[in-house]
Design a protein around this motif. Sequence first.
Motif, PDB file in Angstrom:
ATOM      1  N   MET A 159       0.830  -1.186   0.000  1.00 59.62           N
ATOM      2  CA  MET A 159       0.000   0.000   0.000  1.00 59.62           C
ATOM      3  C   MET A 159       0.874   1.248   0.000  1.00 59.62           C
ATOM      4  SD  MET A 159      -2.761   1.271   2.894  1.00 59.62           S
ATOM      5  CE  MET A 159      -1.499   1.656   4.101  1.00 59.62           C
ATOM      6  N   LYS A 160       0.722   2.070  -1.006  1.00 62.27           N
ATOM      7  CA  LYS A 160       1.395   3.372  -1.029  1.00 62.27           C
ATOM      8  C   LYS A 160       0.398   4.388  -1.540  1.00 62.27           C
ATOM      9  CE  LYS A 160       5.784   5.595  -1.943  1.00 62.27           C
ATOM     10  NZ  LYS A 160       7.174   5.440  -2.421  1.00 62.27           N
ATOM     11  N   ILE A 161       0.007   5.318  -0.659  1.00 61.83           N
ATOM     12  CA  ILE A 161      -1.071   6.245  -0.943  1.00 61.83           C
ATOM     13  C   ILE A 161      -0.586   7.657  -0.672  1.00 61.83           C
ATOM     14  CG2 ILE A 161      -3.434   6.902  -0.301  1.00 61.83           C
ATOM     15  CD1 ILE A 161      -3.825   4.033   0.663  1.00 61.83           C
ATOM     16  N   LYS A 162      -1.154   8.618  -1.402  1.00 63.93           N
ATOM     17  CA  LYS A 162      -0.897  10.032  -1.134  1.00 63.93           C
ATOM     18  C   LYS A 162      -2.207  10.717  -0.789  1.00 63.93           C
ATOM     19  CE  LYS A 162       3.367  11.193  -3.554  1.00 63.93           C
ATOM     20  NZ  LYS A 162       4.033  12.217  -4.391  1.00 63.93           N
ATOM     21  N   THR A 163      -2.152  11.615   0.188  1.00 62.08           N
ATOM     22  CA  THR A 163      -3.336  12.377   0.561  1.00 62.08           C
ATOM     23  C   THR A 163      -2.917  13.741   1.072  1.00 62.08           C
ATOM     24  OG1 THR A 163      -5.398  12.290   1.839  1.00 62.08           O
ATOM     25  CG2 THR A 163      -3.409  11.530   2.951  1.00 62.08           C
ATOM     26  N   ASN A 164      -3.872  14.662   1.110  1.00 60.54           N
ATOM     27  CA  ASN A 164      -3.584  15.993   1.634  1.00 60.54           C
ATOM     28  C   ASN A 164      -3.559  15.961   3.159  1.00 60.54           C
ATOM     29  OD1 ASN A 164      -3.636  18.688   2.480  1.00 60.54           O
ATOM     30  ND2 ASN A 164      -4.931  19.366   0.797  1.00 60.54           N
ATOM     31  N   VAL A 165      -4.689  15.543   3.752  1.00 58.62           N
ATOM     32  CA  VAL A 165      -4.819  15.527   5.208  1.00 58.62           C
ATOM     33  C   VAL A 165      -4.973  14.082   5.678  1.00 58.62           C
ATOM     34  CG1 VAL A 165      -6.140  16.342   7.196  1.00 58.62           C
ATOM     35  CG2 VAL A 165      -5.960  17.785   5.141  1.00 58.62           C
ATOM     36  N   LEU A 166      -4.049  13.626   6.506  1.00 59.64           N
ATOM     37  CA  LEU A 166      -4.137  12.293   7.092  1.00 59.64           C
ATOM     38  C   LEU A 166      -4.568  12.445   8.545  1.00 59.64           C
ATOM     39  CD1 LEU A 166      -3.645   9.237   6.588  1.00 59.64           C
ATOM     40  CD2 LEU A 166      -1.454   9.558   7.728  1.00 59.64           C
ATOM     41  N   ILE A 167      -5.707  11.850   8.889  1.00 60.77           N
ATOM     42  CA  ILE A 167      -6.259  11.927  10.246  1.00 60.77           C
ATOM     43  C   ILE A 167      -5.978  10.607  10.953  1.00 60.77           C
ATOM     44  CG2 ILE A 167      -8.343  12.282  11.609  1.00 60.77           C
ATOM     45  CD1 ILE A 167      -9.553  13.636   9.066  1.00 60.77           C
ATOM     46  N   ILE A 168      -5.290  10.668  12.081  1.00 57.67           N
ATOM     47  CA  ILE A 168      -4.987   9.464  12.850  1.00 57.67           C
ATOM     48  C   ILE A 168      -5.992   9.363  13.993  1.00 57.67           C
ATOM     49  CG2 ILE A 168      -3.259   8.236  14.214  1.00 57.67           C
ATOM     50  CD1 ILE A 168      -1.102   9.720  12.665  1.00 57.67           C
ATOM     51  N   GLY A 169      -6.914   8.416  13.874  1.00 51.49           N
ATOM     52  CA  GLY A 169      -7.940   8.219  14.891  1.00 51.49           C
ATOM     53  C   GLY A 169      -9.333   8.432  14.335  1.00 51.49           C
ATOM     54  N   ALA A 170     -10.176   7.397  14.419  1.00 51.93           N
ATOM     55  CA  ALA A 170     -11.552   7.478  13.913  1.00 51.93           C
ATOM     56  C   ALA A 170     -12.545   7.584  15.058  1.00 51.93           C
ATOM     57  CB  ALA A 170     -11.872   6.261  13.040  1.00 51.93           C
ATOM     58  N   GLY A 171     -12.208   8.410  16.051  1.00 50.12           N
ATOM     59  CA  GLY A 171     -13.160   8.738  17.104  1.00 50.12           C
ATOM     60  C   GLY A 171     -14.083   9.848  16.633  1.00 50.12           C
ATOM     61  N   HIS A 172     -14.838  10.443  17.551  1.00 47.96           N
ATOM     62  CA  HIS A 172     -15.824  11.443  17.125  1.00 47.96           C
ATOM     63  C   HIS A 172     -15.179  12.667  16.488  1.00 47.96           C
ATOM     64  CE1 HIS A 172     -14.947  12.777  21.300  1.00 47.96           C
ATOM     65  NE2 HIS A 172     -15.197  13.984  20.829  1.00 47.96           N
ATOM     66  N   MET A 173     -13.991  13.075  16.961  1.00 46.70           N
ATOM     67  CA  MET A 173     -13.341  14.251  16.378  1.00 46.70           C
ATOM     68  C   MET A 173     -12.800  13.951  14.985  1.00 46.70           C
ATOM     69  SD  MET A 173     -13.434  17.061  18.112  1.00 46.70           S
ATOM     70  CE  MET A 173     -13.882  17.613  19.770  1.00 46.70           C
ATOM     71  N   GLY A 174     -12.149  12.799  14.825  1.00 52.80           N
ATOM     72  CA  GLY A 174     -11.611  12.438  13.515  1.00 52.80           C
ATOM     73  C   GLY A 174     -12.707  12.282  12.483  1.00 52.80           C
ATOM     74  N   LEU A 175     -13.831  11.679  12.870  1.00 45.88           N
ATOM     75  CA  LEU A 175     -14.945  11.489  11.947  1.00 45.88           C
ATOM     76  C   LEU A 175     -15.607  12.820  11.594  1.00 45.88           C
ATOM     77  CD1 LEU A 175     -16.608   8.308  13.499  1.00 45.88           C
ATOM     78  CD2 LEU A 175     -15.059   8.426  11.540  1.00 45.88           C
ATOM     79  N   ALA A 176     -15.788  13.682  12.603  1.00 49.20           N
ATOM     80  CA  ALA A 176     -16.396  14.990  12.343  1.00 49.20           C
ATOM     81  C   ALA A 176     -15.520  15.809  11.396  1.00 49.20           C
ATOM     82  CB  ALA A 176     -16.612  15.742  13.655  1.00 49.20           C
ATOM     83  N   LEU A 177     -14.207  15.761  11.599  1.00 50.27           N
ATOM     84  CA  LEU A 177     -13.298  16.477  10.707  1.00 50.27           C
ATOM     85  C   LEU A 177     -13.362  15.894   9.297  1.00 50.27           C
ATOM     86  CD1 LEU A 177     -11.051  18.499  10.105  1.00 50.27           C
ATOM     87  CD2 LEU A 177      -9.406  16.819  10.994  1.00 50.27           C
ATOM     88  N   GLY A 178     -13.377  14.578   9.181  1.00 49.18           N
ATOM     89  CA  GLY A 178     -13.457  13.930   7.883  1.00 49.18           C
ATOM     90  C   GLY A 178     -14.714  14.311   7.126  1.00 49.18           C
ATOM     91  N   SER A 179     -15.853  14.370   7.830  1.00 49.89           N
ATOM     92  CA  SER A 179     -17.108  14.731   7.159  1.00 49.89           C
ATOM     93  C   SER A 179     -17.072  16.156   6.638  1.00 49.89           C
ATOM     94  CB  SER A 179     -18.288  14.547   8.120  1.00 49.89           C
ATOM     95  OG  SER A 179     -18.252  15.490   9.177  1.00 49.89           O
ATOM     96  N   ARG A 180     -16.430  17.037   7.388  1.00 49.00           N
ATOM     97  CA  ARG A 180     -16.325  18.447   6.949  1.00 49.00           C
ATOM     98  C   ARG A 180     -15.374  18.577   5.761  1.00 49.00           C
ATOM     99  NH1 ARG A 180     -17.854  22.617   5.631  1.00 49.00           N
ATOM    100  NH2 ARG A 180     -17.730  24.629   6.694  1.00 49.00           N
ATOM    101  N   LEU A 181     -14.264  17.864   5.793  1.00 46.29           N
ATOM    102  CA  LEU A 181     -13.324  17.904   4.670  1.00 46.29           C
ATOM    103  C   LEU A 181     -13.968  17.349   3.404  1.00 46.29           C
ATOM    104  CD1 LEU A 181     -10.038  16.736   6.445  1.00 46.29           C
ATOM    105  CD2 LEU A 181     -10.581  19.043   5.647  1.00 46.29           C
ATOM    106  N   LYS A 182     -14.818  16.346   3.565  1.00 46.23           N
ATOM    107  CA  LYS A 182     -15.484  15.773   2.390  1.00 46.23           C
ATOM    108  C   LYS A 182     -16.419  16.797   1.754  1.00 46.23           C
ATOM    109  CE  LYS A 182     -17.958  11.782   0.657  1.00 46.23           C
ATOM    110  NZ  LYS A 182     -18.510  10.428   0.949  1.00 46.23           N
ATOM    111  N   VAL A 183     -17.167  17.517   2.585  1.00 44.34           N
ATOM    112  CA  VAL A 183     -18.064  18.560   2.067  1.00 44.34           C
ATOM    113  C   VAL A 183     -17.260  19.620   1.317  1.00 44.34           C
ATOM    114  CG1 VAL A 183     -19.583  20.458   2.753  1.00 44.34           C
ATOM    115  CG2 VAL A 183     -19.861  18.208   3.789  1.00 44.34           C
ATOM    116  N   LEU A 184     -16.075  19.942   1.821  1.00 43.98           N
ATOM    117  CA  LEU A 184     -15.225  20.958   1.193  1.00 43.98           C
ATOM    118  C   LEU A 184     -14.425  20.407   0.018  1.00 43.98           C
ATOM    119  CD1 LEU A 184     -13.884  22.669   4.444  1.00 43.98           C
ATOM    120  CD2 LEU A 184     -15.596  23.584   2.857  1.00 43.98           C
ATOM    121  N   ASN A 185     -14.585  19.118  -0.241  1.00 39.31           N
ATOM    122  CA  ASN A 185     -13.863  18.453  -1.335  1.00 39.31           C
ATOM    123  C   ASN A 185     -12.346  18.510  -1.134  1.00 39.31           C
ATOM    124  OD1 ASN A 185     -13.838  16.928  -3.716  1.00 39.31           O
ATOM    125  ND2 ASN A 185     -13.584  18.742  -4.998  1.00 39.31           N
TER     126      ASN A 185
END
Length: 344
Positions: free
Chosen positions: A1-27
């Motif tokens: 596995m070799k992947i590139k991303t802009n923002v890597l979030i470590i942790g899928a707790g409530h804060m990581g998920l909330a941040l991910g949902s907002r980043l998705k809306v912002l594309n």
Amino acid sequence: MKIKTNVLIIGAGHMGLALGSRLKVLNIDFLILDKHKHVGDQWRKRYQGLTLFTPNKLNRLPGFYIPHSQGDYLTKDEFADYLSEFALHHKLAIKTNCHVLKVTHDGMNEFSVFSEHGEIKAKQIVLATGAFNVPVKLFNGDTQFLQLGLEQLQRMDFKNQQILVVGDGASGRQIAKKLSDKNKVYLAQGKERNLFPEHILGLKTFSLLKWFGLLRLPKSFKIAQFLKSRDPFPDTDINNKALLALGVDLKSRVVAVGDECITFDNGEKLAPDIMINAIGYKDDFSFIHIPQLYQDNNKFDISGAETLGVFKIGQPWQHNRASGLICGAEFEVERLLEKLNTLK
């Protein structure tokens, strides 16, 4: 596995998920990593009988429904399922069962994140591991009695055991209460604890704190500093009088742990069958192998980290009382978005 991303979030707790949902809306390109097999497992694996102490209305994640519970408060498993539903609803990019082993930086503008599954390149890192990161152990040696941490109490089917719970915060008191019906339980207490009533004038106290704006007061305010110094938590029948009525024996602070027994600061000794560590958690950033982010005392330099592109979210009192709570997720995410380089 070799992947590139802009923002890597470590942790899928409530804060990581909330941040991910907002980043998705912002594309904004992002990826969430979590060491557990399923989203929510960090709650499912915690001790049996654990409930949240905030009312359900305060446990709503941004853009999602208010969670419901069978009792007065969400159980750990109910909240775990809620997190899982949130991730599925938003179709978030998450790689579970992916334990981060090492993070390095190329000295220019890119991080390398290594796990058992390979390497991920990222422009920015968000540490969303939360307040319950690494349990603090009271004693690291071998003893004749069994030593357990909070992470080992998913099932608490003990019977006719002498159990010492070390640490009388909300978790330690809840555990002592739960175990007292089938065991002889001792609770070692440290500093004075400040419990506040579960209800005031028929309303949940936490709801009132939110309504009066006290959860959002900046931590620099004197009232906020007073609240932080007292560190109160709700009294769900876990005060000293209630515990004594259940047969819990209250002890003073533990000062020494030996092979056979435990010594308290009044000189009393106890040889339990089981000792449960409930003295709290600490941050562990040892997986970040970027020397310039550590000060002379080996303390992690969060200001320097942000300059480089490493951010923390969801830490207790990071900005205010709500920073580590579920109801603080929306505010914390927006604050972080102001700092992130949100290039699409």
